[in-house]
Design an enzyme around this catalytic site. Structure first.
Site, PDB file in Angstrom:
ATOM      1  N   THR A   1     -11.314  39.796  13.037  1.00 47.23           N
ATOM      2  CA  THR A   1     -12.226  38.649  13.110  1.00 47.23           C
ATOM      3  C   THR A   1     -12.761  38.322  11.719  1.00 47.23           C
ATOM      4  OG1 THR A   1     -12.901  39.211  15.353  1.00 47.23           O
ATOM      5  CG2 THR A   1     -14.389  37.792  14.116  1.00 47.23           C
TER       6      THR A   1
ATOM      7  N   THR B   1     -20.825  48.964   1.316  1.00 48.95           N
ATOM      8  CA  THR B   1     -20.242  50.302   1.170  1.00 48.95           C
ATOM      9  C   THR B   1     -19.070  50.460   2.128  1.00 48.95           C
ATOM     10  OG1 THR B   1     -22.374  51.164   0.501  1.00 48.95           O
ATOM     11  CG2 THR B   1     -20.774  52.770   1.334  1.00 48.95           C
TER      12      THR B   1
ATOM     13  N   CYS C   1     -13.005  32.204  36.051  1.00 50.53           N
ATOM     14  CA  CYS C   1     -14.118  32.979  36.593  1.00 50.53           C
ATOM     15  C   CYS C   1     -14.446  34.187  35.733  1.00 50.53           C
ATOM     16  CB  CYS C   1     -13.779  33.457  37.999  1.00 50.53           C
ATOM     17  SG  CYS C   1     -13.392  32.113  39.110  1.00 50.53           S
TER      18      CYS C   1
ATOM     19  N   HIS D   1      -7.882  48.630  15.528  1.00 45.67           N
ATOM     20  CA  HIS D   1      -8.034  49.136  16.898  1.00 45.67           C
ATOM     21  C   HIS D   1      -6.972  48.616  17.855  1.00 45.67           C
ATOM     22  CE1 HIS D   1     -10.068  45.749  19.140  1.00 45.67           C
ATOM     23  NE2 HIS D   1     -10.329  45.349  17.923  1.00 45.67           N
TER      24      HIS D   1
ATOM     25  N   GLN E   1      -2.083  41.264  16.605  1.00 45.51           N
ATOM     26  CA  GLN E   1      -1.249  41.899  17.639  1.00 45.51           C
ATOM     27  C   GLN E   1       0.148  42.243  17.136  1.00 45.51           C
ATOM     28  OE1 GLN E   1      -2.257  42.885  20.595  1.00 45.51           O
ATOM     29  NE2 GLN E   1      -4.219  41.819  20.733  1.00 45.51           N
TER      30      GLN E   1
ATOM     31  N   SER F   1      -5.952  44.294  12.313  1.00 46.06           N
ATOM     32  CA  SER F   1      -7.050  45.052  12.910  1.00 46.06           C
ATOM     33  C   SER F   1      -6.559  46.447  13.269  1.00 46.06           C
ATOM     34  CB  SER F   1      -7.506  44.325  14.180  1.00 46.06           C
ATOM     35  OG  SER F   1      -8.492  45.073  14.825  1.00 46.06           O
TER      36      SER F   1
HETATM   37  C1  LIG Z   1      -4.715  38.053  17.540  1.00 49.14           C
HETATM   38  C2  LIG Z   1      -6.060  38.659  17.342  1.00 49.14           C
HETATM   39  N1  LIG Z   1      -6.812  38.273  16.310  1.00 49.14           N
HETATM   40  C3  LIG Z   1      -8.036  38.783  16.089  1.00 49.14           C
HETATM   41  C4  LIG Z   1      -8.574  39.726  16.924  1.00 49.14           C
HETATM   42  C5  LIG Z   1      -9.946  40.268  16.627  1.00 49.14           C
HETATM   43  O1  LIG Z   1      -9.841  41.530  16.048  1.00 49.14           O
HETATM   44  P1  LIG Z   1     -11.111  42.441  15.814  1.00 49.14           P
HETATM   45  O2  LIG Z   1     -11.499  42.952  17.144  1.00 49.14           O
HETATM   46  O3  LIG Z   1     -10.618  43.535  14.898  1.00 49.14           O
HETATM   47  O4  LIG Z   1     -12.145  41.625  15.150  1.00 49.14           O
HETATM   48  C6  LIG Z   1      -7.833  40.149  18.029  1.00 49.14           C
HETATM   49  C7  LIG Z   1      -8.376  41.101  19.008  1.00 49.14           C
HETATM   50  O5  LIG Z   1      -9.312  40.821  19.751  1.00 49.14           O
HETATM   51  C8  LIG Z   1      -6.547  39.592  18.241  1.00 49.14           C
HETATM   52  O6  LIG Z   1      -5.805  39.964  19.292  1.00 49.14           O
HETATM   53  S1  FES Z   2     -16.884  32.464  38.990  1.00 45.09           S
HETATM   54 FE1  FES Z   2     -15.242  31.409  39.856  1.00 45.09          FE
HETATM   55  S2  FES Z   2     -15.334  31.997  41.934  1.00 45.09           S
HETATM   56 FE2  FES Z   2     -16.980  33.064  41.055  1.00 45.09          FE
END
Ligand SMILES: Cc1ncc(COP(=O)(O)O)c(C=O)c1O
Ligand code: FES
Lengths: 162, 385
Positions: free
Chosen positions: B74, B236, B323, B200, B180, B198
């Site tokens: 991000t 840092t 939802c 993670h 990804q 990223s």
């Molecule tokens: C394509 C892509 N870009 C950016 C991010 C954001 O990465 P981060 O969680 O390291 O900020 C993600 C994951 O949520 C992602 O899949």
């Molecule tokens: S939020 Fe869409 S049915 Fe509940």
């Protein structure tokens, strides 16, 4: 997103689900907020004192966890109630019986209360009876929303052949 | 719940690999120095960071001095987009696509609110950006083209090499979010000027990543401070995180030749198994895809309740349904590839990882038909079998 234990429990073991055999009326409502749809079936019979009560109830819902749990809850709340009692059930009642809902999910409980009202509206209309103004106003709003949703799902309804 | 939950949400995040934890441990205890300090504690932390930088640079064939550590993809996306914008105030136009991660889309929208013009390119039904469309969108005042390497919801791989060549011809910087794709598919870093990664998503720690910045690309920092990372990212350094990121990358690249084909095999198996259920569509491209992500839509049911039902059966996955989103709108990616709204409602994303086993994939395939059937039984929309 945090659901209460009660919501999860109703989602896991929904009460009164499916289509009701020999129903007296069905309320079909949809919510344009996210696109959920609920059909609520009621069977109305006279009790020993000659009052009209919801003797049986069931529902079919296309929606989230909260929508399914509120469908289940509203069916429990309305079962055995007289029509005026059932009309008085609000979405707040449904939500608080479930121990509350996340704010973003309150509209799902509104759908459940609306479906019940709509089913009663259909019942009264079908029997040529006078319709309380609350029900009528609500019906008009719901009808408009359902139209928009049918538009949205038209392709799907055709695809699925239902 | 089943005794052993099955984690099929690796595009959300991944478990730390054992090697990665081991590499980080010293930096949580004995090696606590600040990499800016002159003394031995500082020098050792500094050395660890530079070693990490060098090994990350090697994975994409660039110079260590071109790697800027950030708090994740991000921040890397924001640094690339806003940092370039602040450094080149005369350029007022950005080209991106409708299916970017929100880190890119919202950074672009933020600039749009401040007078920039943004071209959001359409994609085809598989989610692919047409390189010719990029060419047509570029103007004299185009600041940047930002197109992701692989999509995080549907897995579609974008033609980064071709787009990069077009940008090069036109002299426009090209950014790609490889959050990804990095470690999973080849990224032609030679065609890219800025690239976000990223840790993670790669069995590394959360809160760390990097931006590759090709030499000669001028950015303004987003954070003012002590001038770390050649002045591009003050603060840092997250030493354990950076060491863990490098360890995760080394692991991913060293085992890529065995892991990626395995994940591809899982993906095919998932597609074959799930497509046997009536009323299902595959969202994305069957072939041109990241190996670990597959996205389906099930007619007549809603994704959030599908994810919750799967969770009860011990399976963790995710959805792009309205939802499930905070603003109750369906995923912008599914909308962009023109999934009908009703089908976007019933979307399910399965993403595998290096720890995923064939037994887990098969367990999912065993469970999914009954879960779909249960939910369809309570839906007013009936699907013909
Ligand atoms: C394509 C892509 N870009 C950016 C991010 C954001 O990465 P981060 O969680 O390291 O900020 C993600 C994951 O949520 C992602 O899949
Ligand atoms: S939020 Fe869409 S049915 Fe509940």
């Amino acid at each position: 997103m945090m659901y209460t234990e009660k919501v999860i429990e109703h989602f896991r073991n929904p009460r009164n689900m499916g289509k009701l055999e020999g129903y007296s009326a069905v309320g079909k409502v949809g919510n344009i907020v996210c696109g959920d749809v609920m059909w609520l079936y009621i069977k109305v019979e006279e009790d020993a004192e000659g009052r009209e009560v919801i003797s049986d109830i069931s529902w079919e819902t296309f929606g989230c966890t909260a929508a399914i749990a509120t469908s289940s809850m509203v069916s429990e709340l309305a079962k055995g109630k007289t029509l005026p009692e059932a009309i008085a059930i609000t979405n707040q009642d449904v939500a608080s019986e479930l121990g509350g809902l996340p704010p973003v999910k309150m509209h799902c409980s509104a759908l459940a209360a609306d479906a019940l009202n709509e089913a009663i509206y259909e019942y009264l209309k079908g029997h040529g009876r006078e319709i309380p103004p609350v029900l009528k106003r609500r019906h008009e709003r719901l009808e408009a929303e359902m139209k928009k949703l049918e538009e949205r799902y038209r392709a799907f309804l055709e695809e699925a052949g239902s | 719940m089943d005794p052993d939950p099955i984690y099929l949400d690796n595009s959300a995040t991944t478990p730390l690999a054992g090697e990665v934890i081991a590499s980080m441990e010293p930096y949580f205890s004995d090696e606590y120095g600040n990499a800016s300090s002159l003394h031995r504690f500082g020098r050792r932390a500094h050395a660890a960071i530079e070693e990490a930088r060098a090994s990350l640079a090697e994975t994409i064939g660039v110079e260590p001095s071109e790697i800027v550590f950030t708090s994740g993809a991000t921040e890397a996306d924001n640094l690339a987009i806003k940092g370039l914008a602040f450094a080149h105030p005369e350029k007022r136009h950005i080209v991106t696509s409708r299916i970017e991660h929100h880190a890119v889309l919202h950074a672009c929208r933020w600039l749009e609110e401040r007078g920039y013009e943004v071209t959001y390119l359409d994609v085809d039904r598989a989610g692919r950006v047409e390189p010719e469309a990029v060419k047509e969108a570029i103007r004299d005042d185009t600041l940047l083209v930002s197109i992701m390497a692989g999509n995080n919801e549907i897995g579609t791989i974008e033609p980064i090499g071709e787009i990069g060549e077009i940008c090069k011809e036109r002299g426009v910087p090209f950014h790609t979010d490889a959050g990804q794709a990095y470690g999973k598919v080849d990224i032609p870093a030679g065609s890219v000027d800025l690239l976000s990664v990223s840790a993670h998503k790669l069995n590394g720690p959360k809160g760390v990543g990097f931006l590759y910045v090709r030499k000669g690309i001028r950015l303004s920092p987003l954070l003012s401070g002590g001038g770390h990372e050649r002045g591009l990212r003050s603060g840092t350094e997250n030493v354990p995180g950076i060491v863990g990121l490098a360890a995760a990358a080394r692991l991913a690249f060293s085992e890529r030749e065995t892991v990626v084909p395995r994940l591809r095999g899982f993906r095919e198996r998932l597609i074959e198994g799930v497509m046997r259920i009536p009323g299902v569509r595959l969202n994305g491209d069957r072939k041109e895809s990241l190996p670990h992500i597959v996205n389906f839509s099930f007619a007549g049911i809603e994704g959030e309740s599908l994810v919750m039902r799967l969770d009860e059966r011990g399976i963790a996955a995710s959805t792009g349904s309205a939802c499930s989103s905070p603003n109750l709108e369906p995923s912008h990616v599914l909308v962009a590839i023109r999934v009908p709204l009703s089908m976007a409602h019933g979307s399910l994303r399965i993403s595998t990882g290096r720890q995923t086993t064939e037994e887990e994939v098969d367990r999912f395939l065993e469970v999914i038909p009954s879960v779909v059937e249960e939910l369809r039984a309570i839906s007013p929309f009936k699907v013909e079998g």
